[in-house]
Write a protein that holds these residues in place. Structure first.
Motif, PDB file in Angstrom:
ATOM      1  N   ILE A 158       0.798  -1.049  -0.693  1.00 32.84           N
ATOM      2  CA  ILE A 158      -0.154   0.136  -0.283  1.00 32.84           C
ATOM      3  C   ILE A 158       0.611   1.301   0.339  1.00 32.84           C
ATOM      4  CG2 ILE A 158      -2.245  -1.338   1.252  1.00 32.84           C
ATOM      5  CD1 ILE A 158      -1.208   0.260   3.754  1.00 32.84           C
ATOM      6  N   GLY A 159       2.155   1.409  -0.290  1.00 35.59           N
ATOM      7  CA  GLY A 159       2.650   1.996   0.646  1.00 35.59           C
ATOM      8  C   GLY A 159       2.836   3.333   1.504  1.00 35.59           C
ATOM      9  N   ILE A 160       3.438   3.868   1.180  1.00 35.78           N
ATOM     10  CA  ILE A 160       3.226   5.402   2.616  1.00 35.78           C
ATOM     11  C   ILE A 160       3.214   6.575   1.826  1.00 35.78           C
ATOM     12  CG2 ILE A 160       4.252   6.387   4.491  1.00 35.78           C
ATOM     13  CD1 ILE A 160       6.842   3.643   4.841  1.00 35.78           C
ATOM     14  N   ASN A 161       1.736   7.139   2.317  1.00 38.17           N
ATOM     15  CA  ASN A 161       1.296   8.627   1.914  1.00 38.17           C
ATOM     16  C   ASN A 161       1.939   8.570   0.403  1.00 38.17           C
ATOM     17  OD1 ASN A 161       1.642   9.879   4.104  1.00 38.17           O
ATOM     18  ND2 ASN A 161       3.763  10.553   4.402  1.00 38.17           N
ATOM     19  N   SER A 162       0.993   7.197  -0.404  1.00 34.77           N
ATOM     20  CA  SER A 162       0.835   7.309  -1.088  1.00 34.77           C
ATOM     21  C   SER A 162      -0.268   7.488  -2.421  1.00 34.77           C
ATOM     22  CB  SER A 162       1.555   5.703  -1.665  1.00 34.77           C
ATOM     23  OG  SER A 162       0.709   4.458  -1.664  1.00 34.77           O
ATOM     24  N   THR A 163      -0.704   7.342  -2.770  1.00 37.00           N
ATOM     25  CA  THR A 163      -1.848   7.216  -3.969  1.00 37.00           C
ATOM     26  C   THR A 163      -3.047   5.638  -3.366  1.00 37.00           C
ATOM     27  OG1 THR A 163      -1.198   6.287  -5.954  1.00 37.00           O
ATOM     28  CG2 THR A 163      -1.133   8.176  -5.469  1.00 37.00           C
ATOM     29  N   HIS A 164      -1.954   5.313  -3.144  1.00 39.59           N
ATOM     30  CA  HIS A 164      -3.658   4.107  -2.367  1.00 39.59           C
ATOM     31  C   HIS A 164      -4.718   3.880  -2.046  1.00 39.59           C
ATOM     32  CE1 HIS A 164      -4.574  -0.267  -1.502  1.00 39.59           C
ATOM     33  NE2 HIS A 164      -3.575  -0.513  -2.471  1.00 39.59           N
ATOM     34  N   PRO A 165      -5.622   3.638  -1.818  1.00 40.80           N
ATOM     35  CA  PRO A 165      -6.713   3.981  -1.357  1.00 40.80           C
ATOM     36  C   PRO A 165      -6.546   3.532   0.270  1.00 40.80           C
ATOM     37  CG  PRO A 165      -7.623   2.474  -2.505  1.00 40.80           C
ATOM     38  CD  PRO A 165      -5.462   3.610  -3.387  1.00 40.80           C
ATOM     39  N   GLU A 166      -5.696   2.767   0.859  1.00 39.79           N
ATOM     40  CA  GLU A 166      -5.363   2.231   1.745  1.00 39.79           C
ATOM     41  C   GLU A 166      -4.188   2.317   2.800  1.00 39.79           C
ATOM     42  OE1 GLU A 166      -6.060  -2.074   2.160  1.00 39.79           O
ATOM     43  OE2 GLU A 166      -6.874  -1.950  -0.191  1.00 39.79           O
ATOM     44  N   THR A 167      -3.571   3.319   1.503  1.00 41.24           N
ATOM     45  CA  THR A 167      -1.925   3.811   2.507  1.00 41.24           C
ATOM     46  C   THR A 167      -1.206   4.038   3.135  1.00 41.24           C
ATOM     47  OG1 THR A 167       0.188   5.271   1.670  1.00 41.24           O
ATOM     48  CG2 THR A 167      -1.984   5.810   1.750  1.00 41.24           C
ATOM     49  N   GLN A 266       7.412  10.058   1.568  1.00 41.10           N
ATOM     50  CA  GLN A 266       6.733   8.895   0.487  1.00 41.10           C
ATOM     51  C   GLN A 266       7.249   7.732  -0.280  1.00 41.10           C
ATOM     52  OE1 GLN A 266       5.621  10.978  -2.869  1.00 41.10           O
ATOM     53  NE2 GLN A 266       2.831  10.163  -2.858  1.00 41.10           N
ATOM     54  N   MET A 267       6.299   7.185   0.028  1.00 34.52           N
ATOM     55  CA  MET A 267       6.884   5.239  -0.720  1.00 34.52           C
ATOM     56  C   MET A 267       5.953   4.505  -1.529  1.00 34.52           C
ATOM     57  SD  MET A 267       7.744   1.768   1.001  1.00 34.52           S
ATOM     58  CE  MET A 267       7.789   0.179   0.293  1.00 34.52           C
ATOM     59  N   PRO A 268       6.138   4.666  -2.631  1.00 39.75           N
ATOM     60  CA  PRO A 268       4.794   4.404  -3.861  1.00 39.75           C
ATOM     61  C   PRO A 268       4.343   2.779  -3.024  1.00 39.75           C
ATOM     62  CG  PRO A 268       7.583   4.539  -4.355  1.00 39.75           C
ATOM     63  CD  PRO A 268       7.704   4.640  -3.389  1.00 39.75           C
ATOM     64  N   HIS A 269       3.255   2.547  -3.458  1.00 42.48           N
ATOM     65  CA  HIS A 269       2.295   1.205  -3.281  1.00 42.48           C
ATOM     66  C   HIS A 269       3.228   0.260  -4.351  1.00 42.48           C
ATOM     67  CE1 HIS A 269      -0.201   3.498  -6.374  1.00 42.48           C
ATOM     68  NE2 HIS A 269      -0.274   1.973  -5.928  1.00 42.48           N
ATOM     69  N   TRP A 270       3.153  -0.899  -4.533  1.00 46.51           N
ATOM     70  CA  TRP A 270       4.266  -1.360  -5.236  1.00 46.51           C
ATOM     71  C   TRP A 270       2.797  -2.933  -6.241  1.00 46.51           C
ATOM     72  CZ3 TRP A 270       8.211  -0.675  -7.573  1.00 46.51           C
ATOM     73  CH2 TRP A 270       8.903   0.249  -6.882  1.00 46.51           C
ATOM     74  N   GLU A 271       1.622  -2.500  -4.966  1.00 47.99           N
ATOM     75  CA  GLU A 271       0.691  -4.076  -5.084  1.00 47.99           C
ATOM     76  C   GLU A 271       0.088  -3.834  -7.037  1.00 47.99           C
ATOM     77  OE1 GLU A 271      -3.516  -4.850  -3.347  1.00 47.99           O
ATOM     78  OE2 GLU A 271      -3.221  -3.115  -3.823  1.00 47.99           O
TER      79      GLU A 271
END
Length: 298
Positions: A158-167, A266-271
């Protein structure tokens, strides 16, 4: 000079060419050369007949052997996928604890994890996983959100402060810029942190309010996230301020700047970028890196 002149030494005809007094003899081409040329011509003809060779508009001659490189590659990929499935199914099926107990699976995790880390993580966290300013080290035991493989796998998803809805979401307020604390108060907090954190030998000058007042200000403004003792809170992604692992730096200027202007990493989500098994392998790989580094340091 006329062609047909004979060399006075060898008695052979010359070609009529002369370089700096040296005359070229008109020798025959060695038979071995003719044999080689004939062999290559025959090989070419046989190759054209047996193998795909001549383009014919939108198609080509297939050759008597019917060899198709596309089919060869597809078959090789299928065979590789079948071999991979022998261990991928196991890694997907087993939980993290069971995988770490299987030496044959851990060998695959280390090999595949190294490649996955180099391709996807090293650009920020470094090839040695020790991080850089603004990017946390993954080679120690200081984790922002917790360091067991399950938590790391979820962070990867889900990442950190990413665009994923569950970030995961974490942000440090800008205490100075937003008028919450003035510069002397920030300086006192910095003195308190530097005076109590591990591994800081050169404390430098203390500010006018000193460490004692900094402790009070820390309790009022920072402890809610970083804990009463400054040891951080993995539930909020708040870093430990008392160990010797710093996301930015432990010098006075960097700490003052952080408190003044705040931080939001910020870390991108990788899902959507990595398959579940790849994230699972990476989670085990990076947590094992930290474990090995800690053992080596002891």
């Amino acid at each position: 000079m006329a062609v047909g002149e004979r060399d006075p030494v060898t008695g052979k005809h010359t070609t009529g060419h002369e370089w700096n007094g040296i005359k070229e003899l008109d020798n025959r081409v060695p038979r071995a050369v003719f044999f080689f040329l004939l062999a290559t011509i025959l090989f070419s003809i046989v190759y054209w007949v047996l193998m795909p060779a001549w383009p014919l508009g939108v198609t080509y001659t297939k050759g008597l052997l019917g060899i198709d490189q596309r089919q060869t590659v597809e078959k090789a990929v299928e065979e590789a996928a079948a071999q991979r499935a022998a261990w991928t199914d196991e890694i997907v099926r087993l939980d993290f604890a069971e995988i770490t107990k299987r030496p044959e699976l851990m060998r695959i995790v280390r090999e595949s994890g190294s490649t996955l880390f180099g391709d996807n993580c090293a650009v920020c966290h470094g090839t040695d996983a020790k991080g850089s300013p603004g990017f946390p080290s993954l080679a120690d035991d200081s984790w922002l959100w917790g360091g067991n493989p399950e938590i790391v796998a979820e962070t990867l998803r889900i990442g950190i402060n990413s665009t994923h809805p569950e970030t995961r979401f974490a942000q440090m307020p800008a205490f100075g810029r937003d008028g919450i604390l003035d510069r002397p108060a920030i300086s006192s907090i910095v003195s308190f942190i530097r005076n109590n954190a591990e591994g800081i030998d050169d404390l430098g000058p203390l500010d006018m309010k000193g460490v004692e007042e900094g402790a009070q200000l820390f309790a009022e403004n920072c402890a809610a996230c970083h804990g009463a003792e400054g040891r951080g809170d993995p539930a909020m992604g708040a870093p430990d301020l008392m160990d010797n692992s710093w996301v930015i730096s432990s010098d006075r200027a960097s700490l003052s700047r952080t408190i003044w202007q705040g931080r939001q990493g910020q870390m991108p989500h990788w899902e959507e970028r990595l398959a579940e098994i790849d994230r699972k392998i990476l989670a085990i790989y990076v947590t094992e890196i930290a474990g090995r580094k800690m053992e080596a340091a002891q």
